[in-house]
Design a protein around this motif. Structure first.
Motif, PDB file in Angstrom:
ATOM      1  N   PRO A 165       4.937  -2.972   2.027  1.00  0.00           N
ATOM      2  CA  PRO A 165       4.009  -3.664   2.938  1.00  0.00           C
ATOM      3  C   PRO A 165       3.889  -2.940   4.279  1.00  0.00           C
ATOM      4  O   PRO A 165       4.867  -2.879   5.037  1.00  0.00           O
ATOM      5  CB  PRO A 165       4.645  -5.050   3.107  1.00  0.00           C
ATOM      6  CG  PRO A 165       6.077  -4.877   2.731  1.00  0.00           C
ATOM      7  CD  PRO A 165       6.151  -3.770   1.747  1.00  0.00           C
ATOM      8  N   GLN A 180      -0.519   5.421   6.199  1.00  0.00           N
ATOM      9  CA  GLN A 180      -1.086   4.714   5.051  1.00  0.00           C
ATOM     10  C   GLN A 180      -2.352   5.472   4.642  1.00  0.00           C
ATOM     11  O   GLN A 180      -3.404   5.310   5.259  1.00  0.00           O
ATOM     12  CB  GLN A 180      -1.425   3.268   5.419  1.00  0.00           C
ATOM     13  CG  GLN A 180      -2.009   2.472   4.258  1.00  0.00           C
ATOM     14  CD  GLN A 180      -2.451   1.069   4.660  1.00  0.00           C
ATOM     15  OE1 GLN A 180      -1.966   0.512   5.647  1.00  0.00           O
ATOM     16  NE2 GLN A 180      -3.377   0.510   3.890  1.00  0.00           N
ATOM     17  N   GLN A 226      -4.978  -2.226  -0.833  1.00  0.00           N
ATOM     18  CA  GLN A 226      -3.717  -2.953  -0.828  1.00  0.00           C
ATOM     19  C   GLN A 226      -3.710  -3.925  -1.997  1.00  0.00           C
ATOM     20  O   GLN A 226      -4.761  -4.342  -2.477  1.00  0.00           O
ATOM     21  CB  GLN A 226      -3.541  -3.720   0.483  1.00  0.00           C
ATOM     22  CG  GLN A 226      -3.506  -2.821   1.711  1.00  0.00           C
ATOM     23  CD  GLN A 226      -3.049  -3.545   2.956  1.00  0.00           C
ATOM     24  OE1 GLN A 226      -2.037  -4.227   2.948  1.00  0.00           O
ATOM     25  NE2 GLN A 226      -3.791  -3.394   4.035  1.00  0.00           N
ATOM     26  N   ALA A 262       0.856  -1.182   0.000  1.00  0.00           N
ATOM     27  CA  ALA A 262       0.000   0.000   0.000  1.00  0.00           C
ATOM     28  C   ALA A 262       0.897   1.238   0.000  1.00  0.00           C
ATOM     29  O   ALA A 262       2.057   1.168   0.423  1.00  0.00           O
ATOM     30  CB  ALA A 262      -0.917   0.007   1.218  1.00  0.00           C
ATOM     31  N   TRP A 277      -0.849  -1.557  -8.288  1.00  0.00           N
ATOM     32  CA  TRP A 277      -1.646  -0.900  -7.251  1.00  0.00           C
ATOM     33  C   TRP A 277      -2.654   0.062  -7.863  1.00  0.00           C
ATOM     34  O   TRP A 277      -3.822   0.106  -7.432  1.00  0.00           O
ATOM     35  CB  TRP A 277      -0.748  -0.157  -6.251  1.00  0.00           C
ATOM     36  CG  TRP A 277      -1.560   0.376  -5.098  1.00  0.00           C
ATOM     37  CD1 TRP A 277      -1.879  -0.293  -3.959  1.00  0.00           C
ATOM     38  CD2 TRP A 277      -2.203   1.651  -5.014  1.00  0.00           C
ATOM     39  NE1 TRP A 277      -2.680   0.488  -3.151  1.00  0.00           N
ATOM     40  CE2 TRP A 277      -2.901   1.692  -3.782  1.00  0.00           C
ATOM     41  CE3 TRP A 277      -2.259   2.754  -5.856  1.00  0.00           C
ATOM     42  CZ2 TRP A 277      -3.641   2.800  -3.370  1.00  0.00           C
ATOM     43  CZ3 TRP A 277      -3.006   3.859  -5.462  1.00  0.00           C
ATOM     44  CH2 TRP A 277      -3.681   3.885  -4.231  1.00  0.00           C
TER      45      TRP A 277
END
Length: 301
Positions: free
Chosen positions: A242, A257, A262, A172, A206
């Motif tokens: 991660p 984040q 994710q 992410a 992503w």
């Protein structure tokens, strides 16, 4: 013991050999005595007795100090190597048992984010394992580096290797709190530097999962995800990594984040060459790793 026409080890005192080796390294009986915790006279006596047994001088005593003879030069490297090897082996004994070396190479992100905080637990559980820990950027030569195990990131398929899945690690975006304030939706990432690793497919994967198109990562390129995230902490851009491996930074508020999306880009695996026999130390580490994950210690699970 065979002597091949000369002396054998039963003819020579080990103390005399040790005294000569120390004196030859220091070119001083006094400094050799300090190292061996004996007097200068004791070192001199042992060297003279060795010279008498060999029938050859090992030193020339000059006004400027000791000088090795040709015979001394020939004897020194063999003795130094032999004593160093004996010292290494003796140093591997612990609690009446021989410590067994385990050479482990670990991708840097997993090493810092998961393994290092738990090393004390492994040492306490397995004091007879002499762990040699190397780090890598996921490019590993198990055979060339004589590794017992390597913890790698990927799909678990490497030629000649047997791999056991250690932990999932979905990726992410991670950003500094100040930079994260500018990110309201995934498309806003087009307006900030996107830090990159050697895994060029990660950002496109992503963005596809987030439903964003037309954004290209053009930020600095790093060969270490750990260093890349540290750059993100400093506000240099947004890293894709991660979050489970950076729980400490997230909990401390050093990094954020900004989006829940994710993407599964791979996992961490414990890999070994199929041709490498499993030693007791390897079995101990593998079992400990499985127990740590099974006990809920694996923050990545």
């Amino acid at each position: 013991m065979f002597s091949h026409g000369g002396l054998d080890l039963t003819d020579v005192s080990l103390n005399a050999l040790r005294a000569f080796e120390a004196a030859a390294r220091h070119l001083s009986f006094t400094r050799a005595g300090l190292e061996l915790s004996v007097t200068q006279a004791a070192v001199s006596h042992q060297v003279k007795s060795l010279e008498a047994r060999l029938g050859a001088p090992l030193f020339r005593r000059t006004a400027r100090g000791l000088v090795l003879t040709d015979e001394g030069h020939a004897l020194l490297p063999t003795l130094t190597e032999a004593f160093e090897r004996m010292s290494r082996v003796l140093g591997q004994f612990h609690g009446g048992r021989l410590k067994e070396v385990l050479t482990l190479s670990v991708v840097g992100t997993f090493a810092v984010g998961w393994l290092l905080p738990r090393l004390s637990a492994f040492r306490a559980a397995h004091p007879n394992v002499d762990l040699r820990l190397l780090t890598n950027n996921n490019r590993v030569d198990l055979a060339g580096e004589s590794l017992d195990y390597a913890i790698r990131f990927g799909d678990g398929v490497w030629p000649g290797c047997e791999a056991e899945r250690v932990a999932p690690a979905p990726f992410a975006p991670l950003a500094s709190p100040a930079l994260a304030e500018k990110l309201r939706r995934p498309a806003d990432l087009a307006e900030v530097p996107l830090l990159r690793s050697y895994r060029v497919e990660d950002w496109p994967r992503w963005f596809a999962a987030a439903g964003v198109s037309g954004v290209t990562a053009r930020g600095p390129l790093f060969d270490s995800s750990w260093i890349m995230v540290q750059a993100a902490v400093l506000g240099e851009g947004v890293a894709l990594a991660p979050p489970s491996m950076f729980a400490g930074e997230i909990a401390a508020g050093r990094i954020v984040q900004p989006f829940a999306v994710q993407v599964d880009a791979g996992a961490y695996w414990l890999a070994r060459l199929r041709s490498r026999p499993v030693t007791r130390a390897m079995a101990a580490f593998r079992g400990w790793l499985a127990d740590a994950r099974g006990a809920g210690h694996d923050s990545a699970a």
